[in-house]
Design a protein around this motif. Structure first.
Motif, PDB file in Angstrom:
ATOM      1  N   LEU A 166      24.010  57.030  39.241  1.00 30.73           N
ATOM      2  CA  LEU A 166      24.966  56.443  40.183  1.00 30.73           C
ATOM      3  C   LEU A 166      24.372  55.203  40.857  1.00 30.73           C
ATOM      4  O   LEU A 166      25.072  54.218  41.098  1.00 30.73           O
ATOM      5  CB  LEU A 166      25.373  57.470  41.251  1.00 30.73           C
ATOM      6  CG  LEU A 166      26.196  58.668  40.760  1.00 30.73           C
ATOM      7  CD1 LEU A 166      26.379  59.696  41.874  1.00 30.73           C
ATOM      8  CD2 LEU A 166      27.573  58.208  40.259  1.00 30.73           C
ATOM      9  N   LEU A 167      23.075  55.253  41.145  1.00 31.57           N
ATOM     10  CA  LEU A 167      22.415  54.113  41.785  1.00 31.57           C
ATOM     11  C   LEU A 167      22.293  52.945  40.805  1.00 31.57           C
ATOM     12  O   LEU A 167      22.564  51.793  41.150  1.00 31.57           O
ATOM     13  CB  LEU A 167      21.031  54.510  42.302  1.00 31.57           C
ATOM     14  CG  LEU A 167      21.016  55.503  43.465  1.00 31.57           C
ATOM     15  CD1 LEU A 167      19.580  55.816  43.879  1.00 31.57           C
ATOM     16  CD2 LEU A 167      21.811  54.978  44.659  1.00 31.57           C
ATOM     17  N   ALA A 168      21.906  53.269  39.560  1.00 35.18           N
ATOM     18  CA  ALA A 168      21.733  52.216  38.556  1.00 35.18           C
ATOM     19  C   ALA A 168      23.045  51.463  38.349  1.00 35.18           C
ATOM     20  O   ALA A 168      23.065  50.241  38.211  1.00 35.18           O
ATOM     21  CB  ALA A 168      21.241  52.813  37.242  1.00 35.18           C
ATOM     22  N   ALA A 169      24.160  52.216  38.384  1.00 37.96           N
ATOM     23  CA  ALA A 169      25.470  51.593  38.198  1.00 37.96           C
ATOM     24  C   ALA A 169      25.811  50.661  39.358  1.00 37.96           C
ATOM     25  O   ALA A 169      26.751  49.873  39.270  1.00 37.96           O
ATOM     26  CB  ALA A 169      26.549  52.667  38.062  1.00 37.96           C
ATOM     27  N   ARG A 170      25.057  50.784  40.447  1.00 36.07           N
ATOM     28  CA  ARG A 170      25.299  49.925  41.611  1.00 36.07           C
ATOM     29  C   ARG A 170      24.171  48.912  41.810  1.00 36.07           C
ATOM     30  O   ARG A 170      23.877  48.481  42.926  1.00 36.07           O
ATOM     31  CB  ARG A 170      25.499  50.804  42.851  1.00 36.07           C
ATOM     32  CG  ARG A 170      26.860  51.487  42.807  1.00 36.07           C
ATOM     33  CD  ARG A 170      26.985  52.670  43.735  1.00 36.07           C
ATOM     34  NE  ARG A 170      28.327  53.251  43.596  1.00 36.07           N
ATOM     35  CZ  ARG A 170      28.688  54.044  42.592  1.00 36.07           C
ATOM     36  NH1 ARG A 170      27.825  54.386  41.658  1.00 36.07           N
ATOM     37  NH2 ARG A 170      29.928  54.518  42.527  1.00 36.07           N
ATOM     38  N   GLY A 171      23.512  48.594  40.713  1.00 30.12           N
ATOM     39  CA  GLY A 171      22.537  47.502  40.730  1.00 30.12           C
ATOM     40  C   GLY A 171      21.184  47.861  41.321  1.00 30.12           C
ATOM     41  O   GLY A 171      20.413  46.982  41.702  1.00 30.12           O
ATOM     42  N   ILE A 172      20.885  49.152  41.410  1.00 30.19           N
ATOM     43  CA  ILE A 172      19.601  49.558  41.984  1.00 30.19           C
ATOM     44  C   ILE A 172      18.630  49.896  40.854  1.00 30.19           C
ATOM     45  O   ILE A 172      18.980  50.628  39.919  1.00 30.19           O
ATOM     46  CB  ILE A 172      19.811  50.749  42.936  1.00 30.19           C
ATOM     47  CG1 ILE A 172      20.597  50.239  44.152  1.00 30.19           C
ATOM     48  CG2 ILE A 172      18.480  51.376  43.349  1.00 30.19           C
ATOM     49  CD1 ILE A 172      21.150  51.316  45.017  1.00 30.19           C
ATOM     50  N   ALA A 173      17.418  49.363  40.959  1.00 30.85           N
ATOM     51  CA  ALA A 173      16.447  49.537  39.874  1.00 30.85           C
ATOM     52  C   ALA A 173      15.886  50.954  39.857  1.00 30.85           C
ATOM     53  O   ALA A 173      15.411  51.452  40.869  1.00 30.85           O
ATOM     54  CB  ALA A 173      15.316  48.528  40.051  1.00 30.85           C
ATOM     55  N   VAL A 174      15.998  51.593  38.686  1.00 29.31           N
ATOM     56  CA  VAL A 174      15.419  52.941  38.486  1.00 29.31           C
ATOM     57  C   VAL A 174      14.695  52.931  37.133  1.00 29.31           C
ATOM     58  O   VAL A 174      15.024  52.132  36.262  1.00 29.31           O
ATOM     59  CB  VAL A 174      16.504  54.051  38.478  1.00 29.31           C
ATOM     60  CG1 VAL A 174      17.265  54.107  39.788  1.00 29.31           C
ATOM     61  CG2 VAL A 174      17.478  53.858  37.320  1.00 29.31           C
ATOM     62  N   PRO A 175      13.724  53.824  36.949  1.00 30.46           N
ATOM     63  CA  PRO A 175      13.074  53.906  35.638  1.00 30.46           C
ATOM     64  C   PRO A 175      14.060  54.452  34.607  1.00 30.46           C
ATOM     65  O   PRO A 175      15.056  55.091  34.965  1.00 30.46           O
ATOM     66  CB  PRO A 175      11.936  54.909  35.855  1.00 30.46           C
ATOM     67  CG  PRO A 175      11.825  55.094  37.333  1.00 30.46           C
ATOM     68  CD  PRO A 175      13.155  54.780  37.909  1.00 30.46           C
ATOM     69  N   GLN A 176      13.769  54.225  33.326  1.00 29.83           N
ATOM     70  CA  GLN A 176      14.617  54.803  32.278  1.00 29.83           C
ATOM     71  C   GLN A 176      14.255  56.267  32.078  1.00 29.83           C
ATOM     72  O   GLN A 176      13.100  56.651  32.211  1.00 29.83           O
ATOM     73  CB  GLN A 176      14.387  54.061  30.975  1.00 29.83           C
ATOM     74  CG  GLN A 176      14.732  52.593  31.077  1.00 29.83           C
ATOM     75  CD  GLN A 176      14.782  51.935  29.719  1.00 29.83           C
ATOM     76  OE1 GLN A 176      15.136  52.569  28.719  1.00 29.83           O
ATOM     77  NE2 GLN A 176      14.423  50.672  29.663  1.00 29.83           N
ATOM     78  N   GLY A 177      15.277  57.062  31.735  1.00 24.37           N
ATOM     79  CA  GLY A 177      14.998  58.470  31.527  1.00 24.37           C
ATOM     80  C   GLY A 177      16.104  59.135  30.740  1.00 24.37           C
ATOM     81  O   GLY A 177      17.160  58.535  30.511  1.00 24.37           O
TER      82      GLY A 177
END
Ligand code: ADP
Ligand code: MG
Length: 408
Positions: free
Chosen positions: A11-22
């Motif tokens: 949900l965060l990634a969809a809002r432009g927030i950087a997260v690691p891949q998993g």
């Protein structure tokens, strides 16, 4: 409503927030299969296998079945290109972790069974920071909280070094203002490119909190990598239950296996069930009556095992379900049905209780106090059913006394 770390990160990634891949995995094979594409896509030869449960403190937690194994495990073997060795390690870890019970400071001593794993790219951590967005109910505004003490429980920081916790209250009309985000960024010791990335991160995080109606959005740790990137390494998200009607995508993420089975069953029938630690089961209508029923039970020397609020518009079927949920709890040594019929009619309650006793029997004492709409009819239905062990009560106090006495 709580969701898993991997769901929150999506949900965060969809809002432009950087997260690691998993990649999420519910079986050993899925966990192993995640390694190669992850290493290829991220270019990082390290993976981390993370238990997915609705509780934090996983890194320091331990499995009941494997006391030397924590809930978050780093696998380094991909280094030097030995993917097969990394896959082998992930297989061994997943075999132990899946189906085992993880105990952390947040799960309580009974722990939580791990049914999903998140296999994530390893991140080169230079610094671990803490940030969260929480709703301050006193001011009715979101507060962005930050600390340089990432990775630790924020409660501990608050207790021992409260000066290390920074706060910015957000004006809902403008969101987190640029000067506020910069103030937090400086206080977190960010500079140069990391500061710019940190400011963008904080601004996007606060927007995500509003967009998703979270009552808690915590990123602990927020990491600065060796290359100066800013990433959410962990994400804990709880969404305001009253706002779920406008988030179908979030509702779809609900993991019933993480919730109390009795509460799940109750919610199917539109009942609110709250489990407590005493011995008297309470079937009531309305939150106010629930509170006063618990008070009067305590006052008479007993303690409630739960309260089950059937609300104002329950049907006989719902009441039957409610009664069954209460009788299923082994801690319940007696049941107090305390109903003030307004919109709810006493005969509906009476029929529900009688039906439930017919269906599942009654192993414990039962006290019924009915008052209000159709009370005569309700009382007659209960009396004519001839339920053994049943006592009627004239008022709340009488009822509380009787059930406390009967369960003593
Ligand atoms: P919890 O808060 O439940 O213990 P976290 O996701 O915060 O779980 O993980 C605990 C610790 O594990 C982090 O503080 C970090 O040091 C390490 N960690 C977690 N994910 C990664 C990752 N992808 N790469 C490297 N280290 C990680
Ligand atoms: Mg964490």
């Amino acid at each position: 409503m709580k969701i898993h770390e991997y769901q929150a990160k999506a949900l965060l990634a969809a809002r432009g927030i950087a997260v690691p891949q998993g990649r999420v995995a519910t079986s050993v094979d899925e966990a192993v299969a995640a390694v190669r594409p992850l290493v290829e896509a991220s270019g990082v030869p390290v993976v981390v296998v993370k238990s997915q449960i609705h509780a934090g403190g996983r890194g320091k937690g331990r499995f009941q079945e494997h006391p030397d194994l924590g809930g978050v495990n780093v696998v380094l073997d991909g280094r030097g290109g030995d993917l097969a060795a990394a896959e082998q390690k992930v297989r061994a870890l997943a075999e132990k972790m899946l189906g085992s019970t993880l105990v952390t400071v947040q799960t309580g001593p009974e722990g939580k069974p791990v049914q999903r794993l998140y296999v994530e790219q390893g991140v080169d951590i230079a610094r671990e920071l803490y940030v969260s967005v929480v709703l301050d109910r006193t001011t009715g505004r979101n507060v962005v909280i930050a600390s340089t003490e990432g990775g630790t429980e924020i409660e501990e920081v608050a207790e021992h070094t409260p000066e290390k916790i920074l706060r910015e209250t957000v004006d809902p009309a403008i969101g987190l203002a640029p000067f506020q985000a910069r103030r937090l960024g400086f206080a977190l010791g960010l500079s140069g490119e990391a500061l710019a990335k940190g400011v963008a991160f904080l601004t996007a995080l606060e927007r995500a909190a509003v967009d998703l109606d979270t009552d808690l959005l915590e990123v602990n740790p927020l990491v600065v990598t060796g290359a100066g990137d800013v990433l959410a390494l962990d994400a804990k998200m709880s969404i305001d239950a009253n706002a779920l009607y406008r988030h179908d995508d979030v509702v779809a993420l609900r993991d019933l296996a993480e919730e109390d089975p009795a509460e799940v069953e109750a919610s199917k029938y539109g009942l609110s069930f709250i489990k407590l630690d005493g011995t008297i089961g309470c079937l009531v209508n309305g939150a106010g009556l629930a509170m006063s029923t618990m008070d009067i039970i305590q006052h008479e020397g007993g303690s409630p095992a739960n309260f089950l609020d059937v609300g104002g518009s329950a049907t006989t079927e719902n009441v039957t379900a409610a009664f069954k949920i209460i009788t299923r709890d082994p801690n319940v040594k007696g049941i107090f049905v305390n109903i003030f019929g307004g919109i709810m009619r006493c005969d509906t309650i009476a029929n529900g209780v009688v039906q439930a006793v017919k269906d599942v029997g009654l192993q414990v004492p039962l006290v019924v106090r009915l008052e209000g709409t159709n009370v005569e009819l309700g009382r007659r239905i209960v009396e004519e059913a001839g339920i053994p062990g049943l006592q009627s009560a004239n008022d709340m106090r009488d009822g509380a006394r009787k059930i406390v006495e009967a369960t003593r």
